[in-house]
Design a protein around this motif. Structure first.
Motif, PDB file in Angstrom:
ATOM      1  N   SER A   1     -39.611 -34.625 -23.595  1.00  0.00           N
ATOM      2  CA  SER A   1     -40.856 -34.873 -24.321  1.00  0.00           C
ATOM      3  C   SER A   1     -40.935 -34.007 -25.579  1.00  0.00           C
ATOM      4  O   SER A   1     -41.497 -34.422 -26.601  1.00  0.00           O
ATOM      5  N   GLN A   2     -40.381 -32.803 -25.494  1.00  0.00           N
ATOM      6  CA  GLN A   2     -40.388 -31.948 -26.679  1.00  0.00           C
ATOM      7  C   GLN A   2     -39.368 -32.414 -27.721  1.00  0.00           C
ATOM      8  O   GLN A   2     -39.533 -32.146 -28.916  1.00  0.00           O
TER       9      GLN A   2
ATOM     10  N   VAL B   1     -40.058 -33.150 -31.785  1.00  0.00           N
ATOM     11  CA  VAL B   1     -39.201 -32.883 -32.936  1.00  0.00           C
ATOM     12  C   VAL B   1     -39.121 -34.117 -33.831  1.00  0.00           C
ATOM     13  O   VAL B   1     -39.296 -34.041 -35.055  1.00  0.00           O
ATOM     14  N   LEU B   2     -38.868 -35.266 -33.228  1.00  0.00           N
ATOM     15  CA  LEU B   2     -38.732 -36.506 -33.991  1.00  0.00           C
ATOM     16  C   LEU B   2     -40.045 -36.905 -34.672  1.00  0.00           C
ATOM     17  O   LEU B   2     -40.053 -37.338 -35.829  1.00  0.00           O
ATOM     18  N   TRP B   3     -41.134 -36.768 -33.954  1.00  0.00           N
ATOM     19  CA  TRP B   3     -42.433 -37.251 -34.416  1.00  0.00           C
ATOM     20  C   TRP B   3     -43.008 -36.385 -35.536  1.00  0.00           C
ATOM     21  O   TRP B   3     -43.754 -36.876 -36.397  1.00  0.00           O
TER      22      TRP B   3
ATOM     23  N   MET C   1     -28.441 -35.885 -29.165  1.00  0.00           N
ATOM     24  CA  MET C   1     -29.689 -36.656 -29.137  1.00  0.00           C
ATOM     25  C   MET C   1     -29.888 -37.491 -30.397  1.00  0.00           C
ATOM     26  O   MET C   1     -30.357 -38.631 -30.325  1.00  0.00           O
ATOM     27  N   MET C   2     -29.516 -36.931 -31.560  1.00  0.00           N
ATOM     28  CA  MET C   2     -29.741 -37.663 -32.798  1.00  0.00           C
ATOM     29  C   MET C   2     -28.901 -38.937 -32.868  1.00  0.00           C
ATOM     30  O   MET C   2     -29.369 -39.980 -33.354  1.00  0.00           O
TER      31      MET C   2
ATOM     32  N   TYR D   1     -46.189 -30.058 -38.233  1.00  0.00           N
ATOM     33  CA  TYR D   1     -44.941 -29.451 -38.699  1.00  0.00           C
ATOM     34  C   TYR D   1     -44.709 -28.060 -38.120  1.00  0.00           C
ATOM     35  O   TYR D   1     -43.573 -27.590 -38.068  1.00  0.00           O
ATOM     36  N   ASP D   2     -45.777 -27.416 -37.700  1.00  0.00           N
ATOM     37  CA  ASP D   2     -45.655 -26.085 -37.088  1.00  0.00           C
ATOM     38  C   ASP D   2     -45.621 -26.157 -35.565  1.00  0.00           C
ATOM     39  O   ASP D   2     -45.814 -25.136 -34.890  1.00  0.00           O
ATOM     40  N   ASP D   3     -45.362 -27.334 -35.017  1.00  0.00           N
ATOM     41  CA  ASP D   3     -45.250 -27.507 -33.569  1.00  0.00           C
ATOM     42  C   ASP D   3     -44.162 -26.573 -33.015  1.00  0.00           C
ATOM     43  O   ASP D   3     -43.129 -26.354 -33.659  1.00  0.00           O
ATOM     44  N   ALA D   4     -44.385 -26.060 -31.814  1.00  0.00           N
ATOM     45  CA  ALA D   4     -43.450 -25.109 -31.214  1.00  0.00           C
ATOM     46  C   ALA D   4     -42.042 -25.688 -31.053  1.00  0.00           C
ATOM     47  O   ALA D   4     -41.047 -24.954 -31.103  1.00  0.00           O
TER      48      ALA D   4
END
Length: 276
Positions: A219-220, A224-226, A159-160, A21-24
């Motif tokens: 890929s980033q 966000v999705l994952w 994208m969504m 959840y804290d991914d950049a």
């Protein structure tokens, strides 16, 4: 078949994504937390409730603002999220945050206790937002302020929309439906005002800011999705099909990547009101 409890589904998904959840790629969460606390400007020594705290970006910013004499209560239903926040509290030696596993729709605090009640990107997960908001007002002091954040209509587009269409093709969502993410329930600022007004709040204010940024590439976007609530939909794809889904979806996102990267629109509404 019995339908799963919506609350249990939320807990399962957010326990699952807590580690990332804290991914950049998801840095809009701390960006928004900083803006929220700057807008609120809570006085030192005050008591603040952070609802659906997640990994604590709002709670951490609030704890610094209210100072050693102030207190932040941070609640969430997902225990894995609170575990991540507890790690930060220990690591940085933060003395003025208390954590509780608690339902945002059934607060276990006494009446007229908090100076501020905040909820960043959480209210739209509640089945009855109006009832929950009235519960929040119960624990708020007269003259206290409640503020929540939600996503605007442009957030994460286009994208969504492509993601949702791809889910339909894989049978996760019905093409006959008009599926929306939970975050779009309050995408209209007028709906935010209506919700606050119906709860009896005064001095209602809804302000919109763009907190977007460029991701490195598609890929980033997958990061966000994952690592967010959309993971719940991805988990519904049969495991044998997930890699194909990812490949197909990122192939349609790739043309959106420009010289600066992939623009992530994060239109945010800051909605608040004062208890009479």
């Amino acid at each position: 078949m019995n339908q799963p409890d919506p609350r249990e589904r939320v807990i399962q998904v957010f326990d699952l994504v807590a580690a990332g959840y804290d991914d950049a790629a998801l840095r809009f969460f701390p960006f928004c937390a900083d803006r929220l606390i700057a807008r609120l400007n809570p006085a030192p020594g005050t008591k603040l409730l952070d609802i659906a705290t997640g990994t604590g970006v709002v709670a951490l910013a609030a704890a610094q603002a209210v100072g050693a004499q102030g207190r932040v209560m941070a609640i969430d239903l997902a225990g894995a999220m609170l575990d991540r926040l507890q790690e930060k509290i220990v690591k940085f030696g933060i003395p003025n945050i208390d954590l509780h596993v608690m339902d945002a729709a059934a607060l276990d605090f006494r009446r007229d206790y908090f100076d501020y009640v905040l909820c960043s990107f959480g209210i739209f997960f509640l089945s009855d937002m109006s009832a929950a908001l009235r519960g929040w007002l119960r624990v708020l002091k007269p003259g206290g302020r409640v503020v929540f954040t939600t996503f605007g209509k442009r957030a994460f587009q286009p994208m969504m929309e492509l993601f949702v269409q791809r889910l339909q093709r894989h049978g996760v969502l019905s093409p006959d439906d008009s599926p929306t993410t939970a975050g779009t329930r309050l995408a209209d600022p007028g709906r935010c005002r209506e919700l606050l007004g119906s709860a009896g709040l005064r001095q209602i204010e809804v302000k919109t800011e763009q907190l977007g940024y460029h991701l490195k590439d598609e890929s980033q976007w997958w990061d966000v999705l994952w690592n967010s609530g959309t993971r719940g939909w991805i988990e519904q794809i049969p495991p044998a099909q997930r890699e194909l889904f990812k490949t197909e979806h990122l192939a349609e996102i790739h043309p959106l990547v420009g010289e600066q990267g992939l623009w992530l629109d994060v239109e945010v509404h800051f909605a608040g009101g004062t208890k009479p």
